[in-house]
Write an enzyme that holds these catalytic residues in place. Structure first.
Site, PDB file in Angstrom:
ATOM      1  N   ASP A 267       0.840  -1.194   0.000  1.00 49.86           N
ATOM      2  CA  ASP A 267       0.000   0.000   0.000  1.00 49.86           C
ATOM      3  C   ASP A 267       0.879   1.248   0.000  1.00 49.86           C
ATOM      4  OD1 ASP A 267      -1.992   1.872   0.210  1.00 49.86           O
ATOM      5  OD2 ASP A 267      -2.297   1.560   2.362  1.00 49.86           O
ATOM      6  N   LYS A 274       1.715   7.898   0.808  1.00 48.87           N
ATOM      7  CA  LYS A 274       2.241   7.868   2.174  1.00 48.87           C
ATOM      8  C   LYS A 274       3.616   8.533   2.174  1.00 48.87           C
ATOM      9  CE  LYS A 274      -0.048   3.518   3.495  1.00 48.87           C
ATOM     10  NZ  LYS A 274      -0.852   3.995   4.626  1.00 48.87           N
ATOM     11  N   ASP A 285       0.263  -5.006   4.984  1.00 51.50           N
ATOM     12  CA  ASP A 285      -1.126  -4.582   4.915  1.00 51.50           C
ATOM     13  C   ASP A 285      -2.026  -5.706   4.414  1.00 51.50           C
ATOM     14  OD1 ASP A 285      -2.982  -2.649   5.474  1.00 51.50           O
ATOM     15  OD2 ASP A 285      -2.808  -1.617   3.549  1.00 51.50           O
ATOM     16  N   ASP A 345      -5.805   6.431   0.174  1.00 56.34           N
ATOM     17  CA  ASP A 345      -5.122   5.613   1.166  1.00 56.34           C
ATOM     18  C   ASP A 345      -6.118   4.847   2.043  1.00 56.34           C
ATOM     19  OD1 ASP A 345      -2.909   4.499   2.343  1.00 56.34           O
ATOM     20  OD2 ASP A 345      -2.596   6.139   3.753  1.00 56.34           O
ATOM     21  N   GLU A 347      -7.982   2.504   0.974  1.00 57.10           N
ATOM     22  CA  GLU A 347      -8.259   1.565  -0.114  1.00 57.10           C
ATOM     23  C   GLU A 347      -8.814   0.234   0.371  1.00 57.10           C
ATOM     24  OE1 GLU A 347      -5.186  -0.205   1.798  1.00 57.10           O
ATOM     25  OE2 GLU A 347      -5.245   1.908   1.257  1.00 57.10           O
ATOM     26  N   ARG A 349     -11.064  -0.630   2.530  1.00 58.52           N
ATOM     27  CA  ARG A 349     -12.526  -0.731   2.619  1.00 58.52           C
ATOM     28  C   ARG A 349     -13.167  -0.899   1.248  1.00 58.52           C
ATOM     29  NH1 ARG A 349     -12.712   4.843   5.676  1.00 58.52           N
ATOM     30  NH2 ARG A 349     -10.778   3.840   6.346  1.00 58.52           N
TER      31      ARG A 349
END
Length: 519
Positions: A267, A274, A285, A345, A347, A349
């Site tokens: 991620d 990030k 992640d 970020d 992502e 969900r």
């Protein structure tokens, strides 16, 4: 994948002369216990010259012990209001690492029981904790060799019976898979490699594996997931996969469990990149998807009767690039819900929403369905509940007491959880701001500084997946619990270097199988 084979032993006295064992580990809160009478002289002699005995972890040579090694590991005070079985786990981890450093490969372990029911699984928790401490990363094992990095080949636990040993090894096989998947770097465990590792692991097992990699099929059936994956498509080895794992028991089905796992193999944050060093560790992640895969492997080993289990894992890389999805886009989920993107970020969900929609459709026609999602979803969960798994449930799940049940089992199995209520403010937070969308994915601030930052994503998942039509007062209510493992997914909360914990695999197994095997 190997891990220490678990053997059973009747007593310390009967096992001291067994040449299979090469060390004795004692996990105790009272070194004066009757069960230790056989080695009382050795303990008393050591206490005469070493004040650490009974206070700290101590190892000593002792010719009358297996392999000439005696390790005394105090578990500390167990009578305070806040004490729990993790005191045994902590002592067990430290003791097995010391035994390994001493050269032991087959220790005998005695765990002193305690009258409080909070410690009813102290022996089992101690074995699982030892396995956790001994695990070494997959990449290291592949290069250096398992025999060098993980020399402990067996562990004998006094007080267990054979059926318990078999169950514990089934649990550990799943936990080891979960750690391997979660803890492996993003090229070795890319989305496609994640899927291939699952196919290899489940080959010939009681679990069927289906892997979807066709881009057109994924775009049609998992539109939110594919928005996250969009920028990764230009690199063939980074392309996404949906892994579907199914276990169907022989005979009648009494309960059906459906699991959605977030498998973000890396991620970057996407367009909302990030920064400031916060990208490091984001190969972990995928911990939710890893835990789901591990759960399914344990199920494959245990083969419970009357329980059907179906899991979907979205293995995706949230890449940054010219084709990355961006905030303000409006995407339509598999359930037909229009989603306005607030932050790329957030992502996970999106991936889960499409998985949950597919599982929801199947669950409506199954016997006694329950749905769970597992994800390293929010920094807010780690900030608010620390090293615990956060549970957020819908109305039907709350009516059944599912989260309370999981919390109770987590406490006695050393895989603890905290319950967070889903409230009306969470649904208000994600309400559409215009006629262009049906729901907002999130705000544009970090979850850790957002009020109810780990509760409101569950509301989004309910709305975007279509589970909103299966609430407590609908015709077909479906219990649903979201598990956020952002705080519990690694030991010590170190997402860069910490060992994956495989949470909440034990809690879920204990809860789901409580009427059959694991209690």
């Amino acid at each position: 994948m190997s891990y220490p084979t678990l053997f059973t032993a009747d007593s310390i006295t009967a096992s001291l002369q067994d040449e299979r064992w090469d060390a004795l580990i004692v996990l105790a809160h009272d070194l004066q216990a009757d069960e230790l009478s056989t080695i009382a002289i050795a303990i008393a002699s050591a206490q005469g010259v070493d004040q650490r005995i009974g206070q700290q972890l101590v190892a000593m040579p002792c010719s009358s012990m297996p392999g000439g090694r005696l390790i005394l590991a105090p578990v500390g005070t167990l009578e305070r209001d806040y004490d729990d079985v993790r005191s045994y786990a902590d002592a067990a981890k430290a003791a097995i690492v010391l035994a390994k450093e001493m050269g032991a490969t087959a220790p005998l372990v005695w765990v002193q029981p305690h009258h409080n029911e909070l410690y009813q699984h102290a022996i089992e928790v101690s074995y699982l904790a030892m396995c956790q401490a001994l695990w070494q990363p997959l990449e290291g094992r592949e290069v250096v060799g398992e025999e060098k990095l993980e020399p402990v080949q067996s562990i004998a636990m006094v007080g267990l019976v054979e059926s318990q040993a078999e169950e514990l090894m089934a649990i550990e096989s799943g936990r080891r898979l979960a750690r391997d998947l979660a803890g492996t770097e993003p090229e070795r465990m890319s989305a496609l490699n994640f899927a291939a590792y699952c196919q290899q692991t489940f080959s010939g097992s009681a679990v069927e594996v289906e892997v979807v990699t066709d881009i057109k099929t994924l775009q049609q059936d998992y539109p939110l997931l594919m928005a996250v994956a969009r920028s990764s498509l230009v690199v063939p080895r980074h392309r996404p996969a949906v892994i579907r794992l199914s276990y169907t028991p022989k005979g009648a089905i009494a309960q059906s469990v459906f699991l959605a796992g977030k498998g973000l193999v890396y991620d970057t944050g996407g367009a909302d990149l990030k920064v400031g060093g916060s990208m490091a560790g984001m190969s972990r992640d995928k911990g939710g998807g890893a835990a789901v895969a591990g759960f399914m492997l344990s199920i494959a080993k245990l083969q419970p009767e009357g329980l059907k289990v179906v899991a979907e894992i979205g293995a995706v890389r949230n890449s940054i690039g010219s084709d990355a999805f961006v905030p303000d886009e409006i995407l339509t989920s598999h359930a037909g819900v229009r989603v306005r993107i607030g932050n790329t970020d957030a992502e996970g969900r999106l991936v889960l929403a499409d998985l949950l929609s597919h599982l929801r459709q199947q669950a409506t026609d199954e016997v006694a369905p329950q749905i769970f999602s597992v994800a390293t979803l929010t920094g807010h969960a780690a900030r608010s509940v620390g090293p615990y798994t956060a549970l957020v449930e819908n109305g039907p799940a709350r009516a059944l007491g599912l989260s309370l049940r999981m919390q109770q089992f987590g406490d006695v199995w050393g895989d603890p959880c905290e319950i967070s209520r889903s409230r009306r403010e969470d649904y208000q937070f994600i309400q559409a701001k215009s006629s262009a969308e049906d729901v907002l994915s999130c705000n544009n601030a970090a979850s850790s500084i957002t009020v109810r930052g780990h509760q409101f994503p569950m509301a989004f998942l309910v709305e975007a997946s279509g589970l909103a039509d299966h609430g407590q007062y609908h015709m077909k209510p479906i219990p649903y619990v979201h598990l956020d493992i952002a705080g519990s997914g690694v030991d010590g909360g170190d997402w860069i270097h910490g060992k994956p914990s495989a949470a909440p695999l034990i809690t879920m197994l204990a809860s789901v199988l409580s009427d059959q095997t694991i209690r």
